[in-house]
Design a protein around this motif. Structure first.
Motif, PDB file in Angstrom:
ATOM      1  N   ARG A 193      14.633   7.721   9.537  1.00  0.00           N
ATOM      2  CA  ARG A 193      15.430   7.260   8.398  1.00  0.00           C
ATOM      3  C   ARG A 193      14.611   7.191   7.121  1.00  0.00           C
ATOM      4  O   ARG A 193      15.161   7.228   6.024  1.00  0.00           O
ATOM      5  CB  ARG A 193      16.040   5.883   8.696  1.00  0.00           C
ATOM      6  CG  ARG A 193      17.019   5.891   9.861  1.00  0.00           C
ATOM      7  CD  ARG A 193      17.456   4.487  10.232  1.00  0.00           C
ATOM      8  NE  ARG A 193      18.247   3.867   9.186  1.00  0.00           N
ATOM      9  CZ  ARG A 193      18.686   2.606   9.241  1.00  0.00           C
ATOM     10  NH1 ARG A 193      18.383   1.840  10.284  1.00  0.00           N
ATOM     11  NH2 ARG A 193      19.407   2.094   8.260  1.00  0.00           N
ATOM     12  N   LEU A 194      13.306   7.059   7.256  1.00  0.00           N
ATOM     13  CA  LEU A 194      12.431   6.923   6.094  1.00  0.00           C
ATOM     14  C   LEU A 194      11.594   8.187   5.913  1.00  0.00           C
ATOM     15  O   LEU A 194      11.105   8.765   6.885  1.00  0.00           O
ATOM     16  CB  LEU A 194      11.510   5.714   6.258  1.00  0.00           C
ATOM     17  CG  LEU A 194      12.202   4.351   6.306  1.00  0.00           C
ATOM     18  CD1 LEU A 194      11.209   3.265   6.714  1.00  0.00           C
ATOM     19  CD2 LEU A 194      12.840   4.017   4.970  1.00  0.00           C
ATOM     20  N   ASP A 195      11.417   8.582   4.672  1.00  0.00           N
ATOM     21  CA  ASP A 195      10.632   9.774   4.342  1.00  0.00           C
ATOM     22  C   ASP A 195       9.304   9.328   3.756  1.00  0.00           C
ATOM     23  O   ASP A 195       9.217   8.965   2.587  1.00  0.00           O
ATOM     24  CB  ASP A 195      11.412  10.633   3.349  1.00  0.00           C
ATOM     25  CG  ASP A 195      10.688  11.938   3.025  1.00  0.00           C
ATOM     26  OD1 ASP A 195       9.768  12.306   3.785  1.00  0.00           O
ATOM     27  OD2 ASP A 195      11.047  12.566   2.009  1.00  0.00           O
ATOM     28  N   PHE A 196       8.268   9.328   4.584  1.00  0.00           N
ATOM     29  CA  PHE A 196       6.967   8.810   4.170  1.00  0.00           C
ATOM     30  C   PHE A 196       6.120   9.890   3.513  1.00  0.00           C
ATOM     31  O   PHE A 196       6.067  11.027   3.987  1.00  0.00           O
ATOM     32  CB  PHE A 196       6.193   8.260   5.373  1.00  0.00           C
ATOM     33  CG  PHE A 196       6.675   6.935   5.877  1.00  0.00           C
ATOM     34  CD1 PHE A 196       6.328   5.764   5.234  1.00  0.00           C
ATOM     35  CD2 PHE A 196       7.478   6.864   7.003  1.00  0.00           C
ATOM     36  CE1 PHE A 196       6.759   4.547   5.709  1.00  0.00           C
ATOM     37  CE2 PHE A 196       7.918   5.646   7.490  1.00  0.00           C
ATOM     38  CZ  PHE A 196       7.566   4.484   6.839  1.00  0.00           C
ATOM     39  N   GLU A 197       5.455   9.499   2.438  1.00  0.00           N
ATOM     40  CA  GLU A 197       4.344  10.286   1.899  1.00  0.00           C
ATOM     41  C   GLU A 197       3.055   9.670   2.407  1.00  0.00           C
ATOM     42  O   GLU A 197       2.952   8.448   2.566  1.00  0.00           O
ATOM     43  CB  GLU A 197       4.362  10.291   0.367  1.00  0.00           C
ATOM     44  CG  GLU A 197       5.504  11.074  -0.239  1.00  0.00           C
ATOM     45  CD  GLU A 197       5.305  11.267  -1.732  1.00  0.00           C
ATOM     46  OE1 GLU A 197       4.375  12.004  -2.114  1.00  0.00           O
ATOM     47  OE2 GLU A 197       6.069  10.658  -2.498  1.00  0.00           O
ATOM     48  N   ARG A 198       2.045  10.515   2.610  1.00  0.00           N
ATOM     49  CA  ARG A 198       0.810  10.084   3.249  1.00  0.00           C
ATOM     50  C   ARG A 198      -0.376  10.332   2.340  1.00  0.00           C
ATOM     51  O   ARG A 198      -0.446  11.361   1.685  1.00  0.00           O
ATOM     52  CB  ARG A 198       0.637  10.853   4.565  1.00  0.00           C
ATOM     53  CG  ARG A 198      -0.575  10.518   5.396  1.00  0.00           C
ATOM     54  CD  ARG A 198      -0.430  11.239   6.745  1.00  0.00           C
ATOM     55  NE  ARG A 198      -1.580  11.094   7.600  1.00  0.00           N
ATOM     56  CZ  ARG A 198      -2.605  11.931   7.646  1.00  0.00           C
ATOM     57  NH1 ARG A 198      -2.610  13.001   6.845  1.00  0.00           N
ATOM     58  NH2 ARG A 198      -3.611  11.738   8.469  1.00  0.00           N
ATOM     59  N   ARG A 199      -1.290   9.379   2.330  1.00  0.00           N
ATOM     60  CA  ARG A 199      -2.517   9.513   1.551  1.00  0.00           C
ATOM     61  C   ARG A 199      -3.671   8.923   2.365  1.00  0.00           C
ATOM     62  O   ARG A 199      -3.487   7.932   3.072  1.00  0.00           O
ATOM     63  CB  ARG A 199      -2.370   8.753   0.224  1.00  0.00           C
ATOM     64  CG  ARG A 199      -3.497   8.948  -0.775  1.00  0.00           C
ATOM     65  CD  ARG A 199      -3.545  10.334  -1.350  1.00  0.00           C
ATOM     66  NE  ARG A 199      -2.293  10.759  -1.959  1.00  0.00           N
ATOM     67  CZ  ARG A 199      -1.916  10.466  -3.212  1.00  0.00           C
ATOM     68  NH1 ARG A 199      -2.696   9.723  -3.984  1.00  0.00           N
ATOM     69  NH2 ARG A 199      -0.766  10.935  -3.689  1.00  0.00           N
ATOM     70  N   VAL A 200      -4.837   9.534   2.262  1.00  0.00           N
ATOM     71  CA  VAL A 200      -6.024   9.031   2.941  1.00  0.00           C
ATOM     72  C   VAL A 200      -7.079   8.703   1.895  1.00  0.00           C
ATOM     73  O   VAL A 200      -7.365   9.523   1.012  1.00  0.00           O
ATOM     74  CB  VAL A 200      -6.590  10.064   3.937  1.00  0.00           C
ATOM     75  CG1 VAL A 200      -7.802   9.491   4.662  1.00  0.00           C
ATOM     76  CG2 VAL A 200      -5.519  10.499   4.927  1.00  0.00           C
ATOM     77  N   VAL A 201      -7.633   7.516   1.991  1.00  0.00           N
ATOM     78  CA  VAL A 201      -8.673   7.074   1.057  1.00  0.00           C
ATOM     79  C   VAL A 201      -9.915   6.710   1.868  1.00  0.00           C
ATOM     80  O   VAL A 201      -9.862   5.826   2.729  1.00  0.00           O
ATOM     81  CB  VAL A 201      -8.208   5.853   0.241  1.00  0.00           C
ATOM     82  CG1 VAL A 201      -9.342   5.379  -0.685  1.00  0.00           C
ATOM     83  CG2 VAL A 201      -6.959   6.168  -0.562  1.00  0.00           C
ATOM     84  N   ARG A 202     -11.011   7.407   1.620  1.00  0.00           N
ATOM     85  CA  ARG A 202     -12.271   7.081   2.303  1.00  0.00           C
ATOM     86  C   ARG A 202     -13.084   6.113   1.443  1.00  0.00           C
ATOM     87  O   ARG A 202     -13.160   6.259   0.222  1.00  0.00           O
ATOM     88  CB  ARG A 202     -13.082   8.338   2.585  1.00  0.00           C
ATOM     89  CG  ARG A 202     -14.470   8.045   3.165  1.00  0.00           C
ATOM     90  CD  ARG A 202     -15.067   9.207   3.899  1.00  0.00           C
ATOM     91  NE  ARG A 202     -14.365   9.454   5.159  1.00  0.00           N
ATOM     92  CZ  ARG A 202     -14.857  10.191   6.158  1.00  0.00           C
ATOM     93  NH1 ARG A 202     -16.063  10.752   6.051  1.00  0.00           N
ATOM     94  NH2 ARG A 202     -14.169  10.382   7.261  1.00  0.00           N
ATOM     95  N   TRP A 203     -13.681   5.152   2.093  1.00  0.00           N
ATOM     96  CA  TRP A 203     -14.520   4.189   1.373  1.00  0.00           C
ATOM     97  C   TRP A 203     -15.534   3.612   2.353  1.00  0.00           C
ATOM     98  O   TRP A 203     -15.452   3.836   3.563  1.00  0.00           O
ATOM     99  CB  TRP A 203     -13.676   3.095   0.738  1.00  0.00           C
ATOM    100  CG  TRP A 203     -13.119   2.086   1.712  1.00  0.00           C
ATOM    101  CD1 TRP A 203     -12.109   2.294   2.610  1.00  0.00           C
ATOM    102  CD2 TRP A 203     -13.541   0.742   1.880  1.00  0.00           C
ATOM    103  NE1 TRP A 203     -11.869   1.156   3.331  1.00  0.00           N
ATOM    104  CE2 TRP A 203     -12.728   0.183   2.898  1.00  0.00           C
ATOM    105  CE3 TRP A 203     -14.500  -0.058   1.266  1.00  0.00           C
ATOM    106  CZ2 TRP A 203     -12.874  -1.138   3.322  1.00  0.00           C
ATOM    107  CZ3 TRP A 203     -14.643  -1.380   1.681  1.00  0.00           C
ATOM    108  CH2 TRP A 203     -13.833  -1.902   2.696  1.00  0.00           C
ATOM    109  N   SER A 204     -16.496   2.880   1.836  1.00  0.00           N
ATOM    110  CA  SER A 204     -17.507   2.275   2.699  1.00  0.00           C
ATOM    111  C   SER A 204     -17.950   0.935   2.136  1.00  0.00           C
ATOM    112  O   SER A 204     -17.717   0.620   0.962  1.00  0.00           O
ATOM    113  CB  SER A 204     -18.714   3.209   2.856  1.00  0.00           C
ATOM    114  OG  SER A 204     -19.343   3.412   1.605  1.00  0.00           O
ATOM    115  N   ARG A 205     -18.566   0.160   2.986  1.00  0.00           N
ATOM    116  CA  ARG A 205     -19.164  -1.110   2.564  1.00  0.00           C
ATOM    117  C   ARG A 205     -20.465  -1.289   3.336  1.00  0.00           C
ATOM    118  O   ARG A 205     -20.615  -0.816   4.466  1.00  0.00           O
ATOM    119  CB  ARG A 205     -18.225  -2.294   2.810  1.00  0.00           C
ATOM    120  CG  ARG A 205     -17.982  -2.613   4.280  1.00  0.00           C
ATOM    121  CD  ARG A 205     -17.232  -3.937   4.465  1.00  0.00           C
ATOM    122  NE  ARG A 205     -17.198  -4.311   5.888  1.00  0.00           N
ATOM    123  CZ  ARG A 205     -16.833  -5.512   6.330  1.00  0.00           C
ATOM    124  NH1 ARG A 205     -16.450  -6.450   5.483  1.00  0.00           N
ATOM    125  NH2 ARG A 205     -16.835  -5.789   7.627  1.00  0.00           N
TER     126      ARG A 205
END
Length: 264
Positions: A193-205
């Protein structure tokens, strides 16, 4: 040479794992990673509106890691959290952000209330057959449902090796599970029912080794592991990691997987 600790008991049920955080809320809040500013930038881009002034409902808010970031960006945040211990820690650290008890399967929120409905590390504790209709009920037209997860970057050698050790301990292929979990689009809404857009964010600590180990120990599978087995595993893990990070400072790297669906 450090031996390999293993455990024989099966993993506890999902319900037991979900409840486990209440007894470790302070540990969770002090040691779990937050999220990078780039994640909030991506959230604004994909939702099509700024966070400043948005009416946001943060579900499964836990100790308030995501709620704090949304609040600092100017969102008007209402937090929803089912666990008593997590809710108490939230209220201790974020007394100015309103919180109500509840979960994503039956939100204690009025119809068409929210511009933004967020689930940081928490959608997988819901039943999408119930939580998707609830999201659609609570969001106003044009509002956005946002789901995200910090996931260990298992393409980095030391992280993959650490995941293998955890996997052997629990009898799982954890790197494979993490790679599978990386694409959660179909799992997020099996009904389509939902149309998702996808994003990936790389980060570090960069954190002290003790914080890194406490972060690992705050995950539900470890929280429900007998203390002696957990202690033995963490002792061995410390020895392994000191070979990689002899100064005792660990660089954790994460991929945040963000899914955003805007309602009609």
């Amino acid at each position: 040479m450090v031996g390999m600790t293993t455990r024989e008991a099966p993993l506890p049920s999902a319900a037991a794992r979900a409840r486990s955080f209440d007894a470790a809320a302070a540990q969770y809040g002090a040691n779990r990673p937050s999220y990078p500013p780039a994640l909030l930038d991506a959230l604004e881009e994909l939702s099509g509106r700024p966070l400043a002034g948005a009416r946001a409902v943060d579900v499964g808010a836990g100790t308030g890691i995501a709620s704090r970031l949304l609040h600092e960006r100017g969102a008007r945040v209402l937090a929803v959290e089912p666990g008593a211990g997590m809710a108490a820690e939230f209220r201790r650290t974020l007394p100015d952000v309103p919180l109500v008890r509840g979960d994503g399967n039956a939100l204690p929120v009025a119809d068409a209330h929210a511009d933004l409905l967020t689930y940081a590390q928490s959608w997988h504790w819901t039943d999408p057959a119930r939580s998707v209709p609830e999201a659609l009920r609570v969001l106003r037209p044009g509002g956005a449902l946002a789901l995200w997860w910090n996931t260990d970057a298992v393409d980095i050698a030391w992280i993959s090796e650490a995941a293998d050790r955890s996997g052997r301990f629990f009898g799982l292929d954890i790197p494979a599970e993490k790679r599978k979990a990386a694409d959660r689009t179909g799992q997020a809404d099996p009904s389509g029912r939902l149309d998702f857009e996808r994003r990936v964010v790389r980060w570090s600590r960069r954190v002290p080794l003790d914080v890194h180990l406490a972060n690992i120990a705050s995950h539900s599978a470890f929280l429900l592991t007998p203390q002696d087995e957990r202690t033995a595993f963490m002792t061995e893990e410390r020895a392994h990691l000191l070979k990689v990070f002899p100064d005792g400072v660990v660089e954790e790297t994460y991929d945040v997987y963000l899914l955003v669906a805007v309602t009609p």
